[in-house]
Design a protein around this motif. Structure first.
Motif, PDB file in Angstrom:
ATOM      1  N   ALA A  30       0.723  -1.378   0.060  1.00 25.37           N
ATOM      2  CA  ALA A  30      -0.053   0.209  -0.113  1.00 25.37           C
ATOM      3  C   ALA A  30       0.837   1.247  -0.018  1.00 25.37           C
ATOM      4  N   ASP A  31       2.177   1.308   0.073  1.00 30.20           N
ATOM      5  CA  ASP A  31       3.118   2.383   0.026  1.00 30.20           C
ATOM      6  C   ASP A  31       3.472   2.882  -1.296  1.00 30.20           C
ATOM      7  N   LYS A  32       2.684   2.667  -2.334  1.00 28.54           N
ATOM      8  CA  LYS A  32       3.018   2.907  -3.816  1.00 28.54           C
ATOM      9  C   LYS A  32       4.522   2.685  -4.043  1.00 28.54           C
ATOM     10  N   PRO A  33       4.758   1.273  -4.207  1.00 26.14           N
ATOM     11  CA  PRO A  33       5.870   0.889  -4.710  1.00 26.14           C
ATOM     12  C   PRO A  33       6.111   1.098  -5.921  1.00 26.14           C
ATOM     13  N   VAL A  34       7.412   1.455  -6.413  1.00 23.46           N
ATOM     14  CA  VAL A  34       7.889   1.365  -7.832  1.00 23.46           C
ATOM     15  C   VAL A  34       8.571   0.304  -8.606  1.00 23.46           C
ATOM     16  N   CYS A  35       8.866   0.034  -9.920  1.00 21.59           N
ATOM     17  CA  CYS A  35       9.278  -0.929 -10.535  1.00 21.59           C
ATOM     18  C   CYS A  35      10.996  -0.431 -10.249  1.00 21.59           C
ATOM     19  N   GLY A  36      11.689  -1.621 -10.092  1.00 23.17           N
ATOM     20  CA  GLY A  36      13.014  -1.465 -10.128  1.00 23.17           C
ATOM     21  C   GLY A  36      13.751  -1.405 -11.114  1.00 23.17           C
ATOM     22  N   ARG A  37      12.956  -1.717 -12.466  1.00 20.45           N
ATOM     23  CA  ARG A  37      13.506  -1.777 -13.960  1.00 20.45           C
ATOM     24  C   ARG A  37      13.389  -0.263 -14.320  1.00 20.45           C
ATOM     25  N   CYS A  38      11.874   0.077 -14.303  1.00 20.91           N
ATOM     26  CA  CYS A  38      11.758   1.344 -15.296  1.00 20.91           C
ATOM     27  C   CYS A  38      11.047   2.389 -14.393  1.00 20.91           C
ATOM     28  N   LYS A  39      11.122   2.297 -12.913  1.00 17.14           N
ATOM     29  CA  LYS A  39      10.920   3.370 -12.087  1.00 17.14           C
ATOM     30  C   LYS A  39       9.256   3.910 -12.147  1.00 17.14           C
ATOM     31  N   SER A  40       8.270   3.070 -12.877  1.00 17.17           N
ATOM     32  CA  SER A  40       7.021   3.316 -12.701  1.00 17.17           C
ATOM     33  C   SER A  40       6.299   2.674 -11.533  1.00 17.17           C
ATOM     34  N   THR A  41       5.211   3.298 -11.014  1.00 19.05           N
ATOM     35  CA  THR A  41       4.481   2.657 -10.066  1.00 19.05           C
ATOM     36  C   THR A  41       3.961   1.345 -10.388  1.00 19.05           C
ATOM     37  N   LEU A  42       3.946   0.462  -9.343  1.00 15.80           N
ATOM     38  CA  LEU A  42       3.442  -0.795  -9.644  1.00 15.80           C
ATOM     39  C   LEU A  42       1.857  -0.836  -9.549  1.00 15.80           C
ATOM     40  N   PHE A  43       1.420   0.216  -8.899  1.00 20.59           N
ATOM     41  CA  PHE A  43      -0.231   0.130  -9.139  1.00 20.59           C
ATOM     42  C   PHE A  43      -0.734   1.391  -9.541  1.00 20.59           C
ATOM     43  N   ALA A  44      -1.490   1.282 -10.795  1.00 18.26           N
ATOM     44  CA  ALA A  44      -1.869   2.583 -11.362  1.00 18.26           C
ATOM     45  C   ALA A  44      -3.447   2.872 -11.153  1.00 18.26           C
ATOM     46  N   GLY A  45      -4.004   1.848 -10.566  1.00 16.66           N
ATOM     47  CA  GLY A  45      -5.320   2.004 -10.160  1.00 16.66           C
ATOM     48  C   GLY A  45      -6.378   1.962 -11.336  1.00 16.66           C
ATOM     49  N   ALA A  46      -5.922   1.401 -12.446  1.00 17.07           N
ATOM     50  CA  ALA A  46      -6.782   1.204 -13.590  1.00 17.07           C
ATOM     51  C   ALA A  46      -6.298  -0.331 -14.191  1.00 17.07           C
ATOM     52  N   PRO A  47      -7.115  -1.126 -14.838  1.00 12.09           N
ATOM     53  CA  PRO A  47      -6.636  -2.232 -15.420  1.00 12.09           C
ATOM     54  C   PRO A  47      -5.874  -1.998 -16.680  1.00 12.09           C
TER      55      PRO A  47
END
Length: 140
Positions: free
Chosen positions: A20-37
């Motif tokens: 729930a802490d808005k983790p980011v991808c280690g590769r691309c640095k994008s958020t792992l949860f976008a809140g969208a399908p």
């Protein structure tokens, strides 16, 4: 927990208590949860359905299907509400015929929850928002 990134589909290890802490991808640095399908294809399906440990809720749909179109906003709202308990993905059965055949999709919309490559729940037909939320809560 192992999570596939919705952007680059790389695998990330995230402790359960940090989901729930808005983790980011280690590769691309994008958020792992976008809140969208996310859009599921042959190229990214296995990363999310087999390799990721997070349950994947899949909406099997087609653009010509009226009930699919009416269910789309319900599914999107559930993605915003239920992430990070689940990952949500939409699979266009017309564009991804092999994947639709792999899961023997006979009617659309069909919603499945897949975890570890196994279907743990399946629901055929469009559901209203409250009924869909109640169905998901059984598996949270």
């Amino acid at each position: 927990m192992i999570l596939a990134c919705p952007h680059c589909h790389g695998l990330n290890r995230v402790p359960n208590e940090r989901l729930a802490d808005k983790p980011v991808c280690g590769r691309c640095k994008s958020t792992l949860f976008a809140g969208a399908p996310l859009e599921l294809t042959e190229a990214n399906f296995d990363a999310h359905a087999l390799k990721s440990e997070l349950p994947l809720v899949v909406d099997f749909w087609a653009s010509w299907c009226g009930p699919c179109q009416s269910f789309a906003p319900v599914f999107a709202a559930a993605a915003a509400e239920f992430e990070p308990q689940f990952r949500f993905g939409k699979l266009d059965t017309e564009a991804q015929r092999a994947l639709a055949a792999r899961f023997a999709i006979r009617s659309i919309p069909t919603v499945m929850i897949i975890q570890g490559g196994k279907v743990i729940a399946q629901q055929a037909g469009a559901l209203p928002k409250q009924a869909f939320a109640q169905w998901l809560k059984q598996f949270a």
